[in-house]
Design a protein around this motif. Structure first.
Motif, PDB file in Angstrom:
ATOM      1  N   SER A 137      28.776  80.924 -86.965  1.00  0.00           N
ATOM      2  CA  SER A 137      29.554  79.978 -86.381  1.00  0.00           C
ATOM      3  C   SER A 137      30.078  80.588 -85.110  1.00  0.00           C
ATOM      4  O   SER A 137      30.490  81.778 -85.053  1.00  0.00           O
ATOM      5  CB  SER A 137      30.710  79.754 -87.369  1.00  0.00           C
ATOM      6  OG  SER A 137      31.663  78.847 -86.953  1.00  0.00           O
ATOM      7  N   THR A 138      30.289  79.615 -84.078  1.00  0.00           N
ATOM      8  CA  THR A 138      30.801  80.083 -82.934  1.00  0.00           C
ATOM      9  C   THR A 138      32.221  79.688 -82.716  1.00  0.00           C
ATOM     10  O   THR A 138      32.807  80.095 -81.822  1.00  0.00           O
ATOM     11  CB  THR A 138      29.793  79.183 -81.759  1.00  0.00           C
ATOM     12  OG1 THR A 138      30.275  77.778 -81.959  1.00  0.00           O
ATOM     13  CG2 THR A 138      28.183  79.491 -81.978  1.00  0.00           C
ATOM     14  N   GLY A 139      32.686  78.934 -83.648  1.00  0.00           N
ATOM     15  CA  GLY A 139      34.094  78.663 -83.747  1.00  0.00           C
ATOM     16  C   GLY A 139      34.204  77.215 -82.772  1.00  0.00           C
ATOM     17  O   GLY A 139      35.385  76.893 -82.634  1.00  0.00           O
ATOM     18  N   LYS A 140      33.207  76.845 -82.068  1.00  0.00           N
ATOM     19  CA  LYS A 140      33.369  75.653 -81.283  1.00  0.00           C
ATOM     20  C   LYS A 140      33.149  74.297 -81.913  1.00  0.00           C
ATOM     21  O   LYS A 140      32.431  74.423 -83.006  1.00  0.00           O
ATOM     22  CB  LYS A 140      32.342  75.571 -80.143  1.00  0.00           C
ATOM     23  CG  LYS A 140      32.412  76.767 -79.178  1.00  0.00           C
ATOM     24  CD  LYS A 140      33.743  76.930 -78.217  1.00  0.00           C
ATOM     25  CE  LYS A 140      33.914  78.207 -77.365  1.00  0.00           C
ATOM     26  NZ  LYS A 140      34.958  78.064 -76.647  1.00  0.00           N
ATOM     27  N   ARG A 141      33.990  73.411 -81.475  1.00  0.00           N
ATOM     28  CA  ARG A 141      33.920  72.166 -82.261  1.00  0.00           C
ATOM     29  C   ARG A 141      33.351  71.154 -81.204  1.00  0.00           C
ATOM     30  O   ARG A 141      34.071  70.899 -80.292  1.00  0.00           O
ATOM     31  CB  ARG A 141      35.391  71.719 -82.713  1.00  0.00           C
ATOM     32  CG  ARG A 141      35.910  72.490 -83.820  1.00  0.00           C
ATOM     33  CD  ARG A 141      37.137  72.694 -84.209  1.00  0.00           C
ATOM     34  NE  ARG A 141      37.388  71.199 -84.816  1.00  0.00           N
ATOM     35  CZ  ARG A 141      37.954  69.938 -84.300  1.00  0.00           C
ATOM     36  NH1 ARG A 141      38.878  70.262 -83.126  1.00  0.00           N
ATOM     37  NH2 ARG A 141      38.122  69.034 -84.897  1.00  0.00           N
ATOM     38  N   VAL A 142      32.686  70.021 -81.718  1.00  0.00           N
ATOM     39  CA  VAL A 142      31.900  69.107 -81.036  1.00  0.00           C
ATOM     40  C   VAL A 142      32.226  67.779 -81.768  1.00  0.00           C
ATOM     41  O   VAL A 142      31.845  67.789 -82.933  1.00  0.00           O
ATOM     42  CB  VAL A 142      30.363  69.377 -80.761  1.00  0.00           C
ATOM     43  CG1 VAL A 142      29.831  68.060 -79.838  1.00  0.00           C
ATOM     44  CG2 VAL A 142      30.327  70.611 -79.813  1.00  0.00           C
ATOM     45  N   ALA A 143      32.528  66.687 -81.081  1.00  0.00           N
ATOM     46  CA  ALA A 143      32.521  65.301 -81.662  1.00  0.00           C
ATOM     47  C   ALA A 143      31.354  64.598 -81.219  1.00  0.00           C
ATOM     48  O   ALA A 143      30.902  64.511 -80.091  1.00  0.00           O
ATOM     49  CB  ALA A 143      33.914  64.605 -80.985  1.00  0.00           C
ATOM     50  N   VAL A 144      30.807  63.881 -82.175  1.00  0.00           N
ATOM     51  CA  VAL A 144      29.397  62.981 -81.803  1.00  0.00           C
ATOM     52  C   VAL A 144      29.912  61.758 -82.395  1.00  0.00           C
ATOM     53  O   VAL A 144      30.519  61.448 -83.428  1.00  0.00           O
ATOM     54  CB  VAL A 144      28.223  63.547 -82.729  1.00  0.00           C
ATOM     55  CG1 VAL A 144      27.128  62.486 -82.532  1.00  0.00           C
ATOM     56  CG2 VAL A 144      27.815  64.882 -81.963  1.00  0.00           C
ATOM     57  N   VAL A 145      29.704  60.693 -81.209  1.00  0.00           N
ATOM     58  CA  VAL A 145      30.179  59.320 -81.634  1.00  0.00           C
ATOM     59  C   VAL A 145      28.795  58.531 -81.829  1.00  0.00           C
ATOM     60  O   VAL A 145      28.100  58.313 -81.056  1.00  0.00           O
ATOM     61  CB  VAL A 145      30.963  58.712 -80.565  1.00  0.00           C
ATOM     62  CG1 VAL A 145      31.397  57.131 -80.847  1.00  0.00           C
ATOM     63  CG2 VAL A 145      32.383  59.302 -80.192  1.00  0.00           C
ATOM     64  N   GLY A 146      28.635  58.127 -83.212  1.00  0.00           N
ATOM     65  CA  GLY A 146      27.563  57.288 -83.533  1.00  0.00           C
ATOM     66  C   GLY A 146      26.417  58.222 -84.402  1.00  0.00           C
ATOM     67  O   GLY A 146      26.190  59.150 -83.646  1.00  0.00           O
ATOM     68  N   ALA A 147      26.507  57.675 -85.500  1.00  0.00           N
ATOM     69  CA  ALA A 147      25.241  58.303 -86.502  1.00  0.00           C
ATOM     70  C   ALA A 147      24.067  57.593 -86.493  1.00  0.00           C
ATOM     71  O   ALA A 147      23.277  57.333 -87.524  1.00  0.00           O
ATOM     72  CB  ALA A 147      26.056  58.499 -88.016  1.00  0.00           C
ATOM     73  N   GLY A 148      23.389  57.467 -85.226  1.00  0.00           N
ATOM     74  CA  GLY A 148      22.155  56.813 -85.098  1.00  0.00           C
ATOM     75  C   GLY A 148      21.207  57.994 -84.799  1.00  0.00           C
ATOM     76  O   GLY A 148      21.551  59.117 -84.739  1.00  0.00           O
ATOM     77  N   PRO A 149      19.988  57.837 -84.271  1.00  0.00           N
ATOM     78  CA  PRO A 149      18.923  58.762 -84.130  1.00  0.00           C
ATOM     79  C   PRO A 149      19.498  59.682 -82.871  1.00  0.00           C
ATOM     80  O   PRO A 149      19.423  60.903 -83.063  1.00  0.00           O
ATOM     81  CB  PRO A 149      17.760  58.027 -83.530  1.00  0.00           C
ATOM     82  CG  PRO A 149      17.726  56.601 -84.213  1.00  0.00           C
ATOM     83  CD  PRO A 149      19.422  56.341 -84.273  1.00  0.00           C
ATOM     84  N   ALA A 150      20.162  59.266 -81.788  1.00  0.00           N
ATOM     85  CA  ALA A 150      20.612  60.186 -80.801  1.00  0.00           C
ATOM     86  C   ALA A 150      21.628  60.975 -81.286  1.00  0.00           C
ATOM     87  O   ALA A 150      21.792  62.470 -80.972  1.00  0.00           O
ATOM     88  CB  ALA A 150      21.214  59.378 -79.696  1.00  0.00           C
ATOM     89  N   GLY A 151      22.705  60.486 -81.917  1.00  0.00           N
ATOM     90  CA  GLY A 151      23.861  61.422 -82.471  1.00  0.00           C
ATOM     91  C   GLY A 151      23.253  62.180 -83.377  1.00  0.00           C
ATOM     92  O   GLY A 151      23.967  63.358 -83.566  1.00  0.00           O
ATOM     93  N   LEU A 152      22.442  61.817 -84.584  1.00  0.00           N
ATOM     94  CA  LEU A 152      22.112  62.849 -85.478  1.00  0.00           C
ATOM     95  C   LEU A 152      21.416  63.890 -84.880  1.00  0.00           C
ATOM     96  O   LEU A 152      21.316  65.140 -85.401  1.00  0.00           O
ATOM     97  CB  LEU A 152      21.385  61.993 -86.572  1.00  0.00           C
ATOM     98  CG  LEU A 152      22.114  60.937 -87.444  1.00  0.00           C
ATOM     99  CD1 LEU A 152      21.216  60.225 -88.361  1.00  0.00           C
ATOM    100  CD2 LEU A 152      23.111  61.884 -88.330  1.00  0.00           C
ATOM    101  N   ALA A 153      20.503  63.767 -83.963  1.00  0.00           N
ATOM    102  CA  ALA A 153      19.660  64.690 -83.221  1.00  0.00           C
ATOM    103  C   ALA A 153      20.282  65.629 -82.454  1.00  0.00           C
ATOM    104  O   ALA A 153      20.339  66.892 -82.654  1.00  0.00           O
ATOM    105  CB  ALA A 153      18.546  64.061 -82.490  1.00  0.00           C
ATOM    106  N   CYS A 154      21.385  65.005 -81.909  1.00  0.00           N
ATOM    107  CA  CYS A 154      22.461  66.139 -81.121  1.00  0.00           C
ATOM    108  C   CYS A 154      23.192  66.672 -82.110  1.00  0.00           C
ATOM    109  O   CYS A 154      23.329  68.107 -82.075  1.00  0.00           O
ATOM    110  CB  CYS A 154      23.258  65.125 -80.179  1.00  0.00           C
ATOM    111  SG  CYS A 154      24.611  66.132 -79.024  1.00  0.00           S
TER     112      CYS A 154
END
Length: 449
Positions: A137-154
């Motif tokens: 774990s890096t301790g960094k937090r990322v928000a992803v908006v959308g659980a489609g192909p782009a969001g899931l891949a990211c």
């Protein structure tokens, strides 16, 4: 004829419906996969790799299949395209990797790259193997908006790099277009959710369902609470015909109906007309037309304002429609929707042509088609309203979509975007590549901070 006779459910029996909506592609067994893999030349600087938006080492994974290293083949695929299982089913390989295959130019029969990709990824999923190990774990937090192909891949790539990721999804299920917007005979719903479970299996990922941007969460709050934000909302709006009578009973949005169809376990419960007209020329038009036939519609006609070479649907999709009994009429556009007793009865069209400057013009000649149901499939658009940033830094747009650079970075500090909400090809494989590139850029930024 009564309305009940023109639009009705249960046109076909349960067994026929089950056959009609079963997986359209017969998967390769081991023997056929080995034979097909043996046809590959394993080209140096292979053109198929260049044609793949995610850059999968196609000769590399095919060679592994040829030596019976199926797990290795799957890892090669998923290492570049974590949704390689879905893409094996929905990618227009006929204009991408298989079109570039050297065998295609020699024999007019390319290597079945898509089928081999499915063979390898299905093998891995069936055994519920998880080949990827998350970094510390890096301790960094990322928000992803959308659980489609782009969001899931990211999200998957960020989790792989050790970041904590929260995905905000407006709908009750993850998967985006694969779950809600693709013909049911192409990607079964149980496969979509199995693939989502595989992606989440790496750890460091959580999804909050029922959280829509602009309603439940705001971009400004996400930027404040997380170290980075990725936007992968897709296209929420649909284009209108702008014709009188567009809201008549019997006139429907193709995208919404496909969503209903995919989520309905009892396909016979869906009402369908005897005579169906579809307006549009893309994959959605093909999907709704073919599925209408498979639900029991007697006559289904796609009407497109230009010629077959202008259609967004590939030749393979157009051929699929025609072999399923769908008529495609080119060079015509709708003029008027005619009602009878408050319901759609027919559609009046006008023939079109190109003038000397290549502009679409009307010929003045008209015709009508009887229609119990009309599906609008003339494209979707990006809805930018939820991105209101409280008057802070402006988010820049181009062509009605979010402007990004090569790293999928937006004009806002700490915000990236990808998938259908940015300019480019509206393909699952392209969305996956957007998410992957954005994740790598986010990772570099967070580690250098």
């Amino acid at each position: 004829m009564s309305d009940a006779g023109r639009i009705a459910a249960r046109r076909l029996g349960a067994e026929e419906l089950a056959r009609n909506f079963a997986d359209i592609h017969v998967p390769l067994d081991r023997e056929r996969a080995l034979i097909e893999a043996s046809r590959c030349y394993f080209c140096y600087d292979a053109p198929c790799i260049q044609a793949c938006p995610t850059g999968i080492d196609i000769p590399g994974f095919i060679r592994k299949i040829a030596t019976d290293n199926v797990k290795g083949a799957a890892v090669t695929i998923l290492g570049e395209n974590i949704m390689g299982g879905a893409c094996a089913r929905v990618c227009p390989v006929e204009i991408l990797c298989e079109s570039a295959c050297v065998r295609e130019t020699q024999e007019s029969r390319p290597i079945q790259i898509g089928a081999l990709q499915r063979y390898a990824t299905d093998w891995l999923f069936e055994r519920k193997l998880q080949p990827f190990i998350r970094a510390p774990s890096t301790g960094k937090r990322v928000a992803v908006v959308g659980a489609g192909p782009a969001g899931l891949a990211c999200a998957h790539r960020l989790a792989l790099r050790g970041h904590e990721v929260t995905i905000f999804e407006a709908r009750p299920k993850a998967g985006g277009l694969n779950e809600y917007g693709i013909a049911a005979y192409k990607v079964p719903a149980d496969f979509v959710q199995a693939e989502v479970a595989f992606i989440l299996g790496i750890g460091g990922l959580k999804i909050e369902f029922g959280k829509a941007l602009g309603r439940d969460i705001s971009l400004s709050d996400l930027r404040r609470d997380f170290d980075a934000v990725f936007l992968g909302m897709g296209l929420a709006g649909t284009n209108a015909l702008a014709l009188e009578g567009e809201h008549l009973p019997g006139v429907m949005d193709a995208v919404a109906y496909i969503e209903r169809l995919r989520q309905e376990p009892d396909k016979g419960a869906l009402e369908i007309g005897r005579r169906v007209v579809v307006i549009g020329g893309g994959n959605t038009a093909i999907d709704i037309a073919v599925q209408s036939k498979r639900l029991g519609a007697e006559d289904v006609t796609i009407v497109y304002r230009r010629g077959p070479d202008h259609m967004g649907a590939t030749w393979h999709e157009q051929e699929l429609a025609q072999t399923n009994g769908v008529t495609i009429k080119h060079w015509a556009r709708p003029l008027r929707l005619v009602a009878h007793q408050g319901r759609l009865k027919e559609v009046e069209f006008e023939y079109t042509q190109l003038d000397e400057r290549g502009r679409l013009t009307s010929t003045g000649d008209r015709f009508t088609l009887l229609a119990d149901m009309l599906f609008k499939a003339i494209g979707q658009n990006f809805v930018s309203a939820p991105l209101g940033n409280g008057g802070a830094e402006p988010l820049e747009f181009v062509g009605g979509r979010i402007q990004v650079n090569a790293d999928r970075k937006t004009s806002l500090t700490g915000v990236w975007a990808g998938g259908d909400c940015v300019p480019g090809d509206d393909l699952t494989v392209s969305a996956v590549q957007d998410g992957k590139l954005a994740a790598e850029a986010i990772d570099r930024t967070l580690r250098s901070a």
